[in-house]
Design a protein around this motif. Structure first.
Motif, PDB file in Angstrom:
ATOM      1  N   TYR A  20      -2.915  -6.127  -1.045  1.00 49.32           N
ATOM      2  CA  TYR A  20      -2.718  -5.877   0.867  1.00 49.32           C
ATOM      3  C   TYR A  20      -4.102  -4.295   0.708  1.00 49.32           C
ATOM      4  CZ  TYR A  20      -0.138  -3.047   4.540  1.00 49.32           C
ATOM      5  OH  TYR A  20       0.216  -2.873   5.348  1.00 49.32           O
ATOM      6  N   ASN A  21      -4.282  -3.628   0.031  1.00 48.61           N
ATOM      7  CA  ASN A  21      -5.153  -2.102   0.225  1.00 48.61           C
ATOM      8  C   ASN A  21      -6.052  -2.567   0.487  1.00 48.61           C
ATOM      9  OD1 ASN A  21      -2.996  -0.978   0.186  1.00 48.61           O
ATOM     10  ND2 ASN A  21      -2.747  -0.351  -2.265  1.00 48.61           N
ATOM     11  N   ASP A  22      -7.045  -3.871  -0.029  1.00 46.82           N
ATOM     12  CA  ASP A  22      -8.411  -4.411   0.529  1.00 46.82           C
ATOM     13  C   ASP A  22      -8.733  -4.507   1.538  1.00 46.82           C
ATOM     14  OD1 ASP A  22      -8.710  -3.740  -2.561  1.00 46.82           O
ATOM     15  OD2 ASP A  22      -8.398  -6.406  -3.072  1.00 46.82           O
ATOM     16  N   ILE A  23      -7.725  -5.044   2.950  1.00 46.55           N
ATOM     17  CA  ILE A  23      -7.531  -5.050   4.022  1.00 46.55           C
ATOM     18  C   ILE A  23      -8.088  -3.788   4.783  1.00 46.55           C
ATOM     19  CG2 ILE A  23      -6.362  -6.024   6.096  1.00 46.55           C
ATOM     20  CD1 ILE A  23      -4.777  -7.539   4.537  1.00 46.55           C
ATOM     21  N   PHE A  29      -3.484 -12.336   0.714  1.00 48.27           N
ATOM     22  CA  PHE A  29      -4.102 -11.567  -0.321  1.00 48.27           C
ATOM     23  C   PHE A  29      -2.366 -11.815  -1.073  1.00 48.27           C
ATOM     24  CE2 PHE A  29      -0.436  -9.158   2.745  1.00 48.27           C
ATOM     25  CZ  PHE A  29       0.393  -8.754   2.062  1.00 48.27           C
ATOM     26  N   GLN A  30      -2.936 -11.373  -2.000  1.00 54.91           N
ATOM     27  CA  GLN A  30      -1.222 -12.079  -3.505  1.00 54.91           C
ATOM     28  C   GLN A  30      -0.510 -10.810  -4.231  1.00 54.91           C
ATOM     29  OE1 GLN A  30      -4.564 -13.894  -5.286  1.00 54.91           O
ATOM     30  NE2 GLN A  30      -4.502 -15.813  -4.321  1.00 54.91           N
ATOM     31  N   GLN A  31      -1.267  -9.744  -3.458  1.00 54.48           N
ATOM     32  CA  GLN A  31      -0.695  -8.827  -4.804  1.00 54.48           C
ATOM     33  C   GLN A  31      -0.966  -7.561  -3.505  1.00 54.48           C
ATOM     34  OE1 GLN A  31      -2.639  -8.477  -7.937  1.00 54.48           O
ATOM     35  NE2 GLN A  31      -4.517  -6.951  -7.164  1.00 54.48           N
ATOM     36  N   VAL A  51      -9.266  -9.912 -10.006  1.00 50.83           N
ATOM     37  CA  VAL A  51      -9.861 -10.653  -8.909  1.00 50.83           C
ATOM     38  C   VAL A  51      -9.267 -10.648  -7.449  1.00 50.83           C
ATOM     39  CG1 VAL A  51     -11.962 -11.133 -10.355  1.00 50.83           C
ATOM     40  CG2 VAL A  51      -9.755 -12.560 -10.430  1.00 50.83           C
ATOM     41  N   MET A  52      -7.632 -10.771  -7.620  1.00 45.75           N
ATOM     42  CA  MET A  52      -6.900 -10.804  -6.781  1.00 45.75           C
ATOM     43  C   MET A  52      -7.381  -9.936  -5.280  1.00 45.75           C
ATOM     44  SD  MET A  52      -4.003 -11.638  -8.943  1.00 45.75           S
ATOM     45  CE  MET A  52      -2.763 -12.888  -7.972  1.00 45.75           C
TER      46      MET A  52
END
Length: 166
Positions: free
Chosen positions: A87-90, A73-75, A83-84
């Motif tokens: 962490y919250n997308d996990i 993750f990049q942010q 589109v990055m």
């Protein structure tokens, strides 16, 4: 003893040891056939085990790949216009990954963990009164399964059927 008696005795013993009987030949054929059946069974089990090991290797590779994607993750915060990967997308998800013409189902179970500074420990929920809303880390469990009846190529003409697994 006459010379004739000696010759007939030696001819008798010669006839008894002159060759193999039909019973001995049949017994040898049965022993050989049992050995060949055991060898054929061994080869079949070896081919099946080889295919199963191949499926498990592919499944482990897919699981490792999915975890590495999450680690990259990049942010921290999710931005709908960006589109990055954040962490919250996990989050929990189930998806299908195809490899070598076969489908593997990947189930990802994510558990948020929160750090309690008072007790210096990890909790499954934010510490009461801490005001913490974002988790400190995430526990990710990945399970990869494949369909039963999958067959892997052994050589130009043979395949190995698998019973599936995880």
């Amino acid at each position: 003893m006459s010379r004739q008696n000696v010759i007939s005795k030696s001819n008798k013993s010669f006839r008894l040891t002159a060759g193999m009987t039909l019973l001995e030949v049949l017994l040898a054929i049965v022993i050989f056939a049992i050995g060949m059946l055991a060898l054929a069974s061994l080869q079949g089990n070896l081919a099946k085990s080889s295919g199963d090991a191949n499926a498990r290797t592919v499944a482990a590779s897919i699981a490792e790949e999915q975890i590495e994607i999450m680690r990259s993750f990049q942010q921290i915060e999710t931005d709908p216009n960006d589109v990055m990967f954040a962490y919250n997308d996990i989050v929990d998800e189930t998806k299908t990954v195809s490899r070598g013409g076969f489908d593997f189902t990947v189930a990802i179970d994510v558990t948020d963990k929160y750090f309690d500074t008072d007790r210096v420990t990890m909790l499954d929920a934010p510490p009461e009164g801490s005001g913490i809303t974002d988790s400190s880390l995430k526990l990710v469990e990945t399970t990869v399964t494949w369909n039963s009846g999958m067959a892997f190529q052994i050589d130009d003409t043979a395949t190995s059927d698998l019973n599936g697994g995880s």
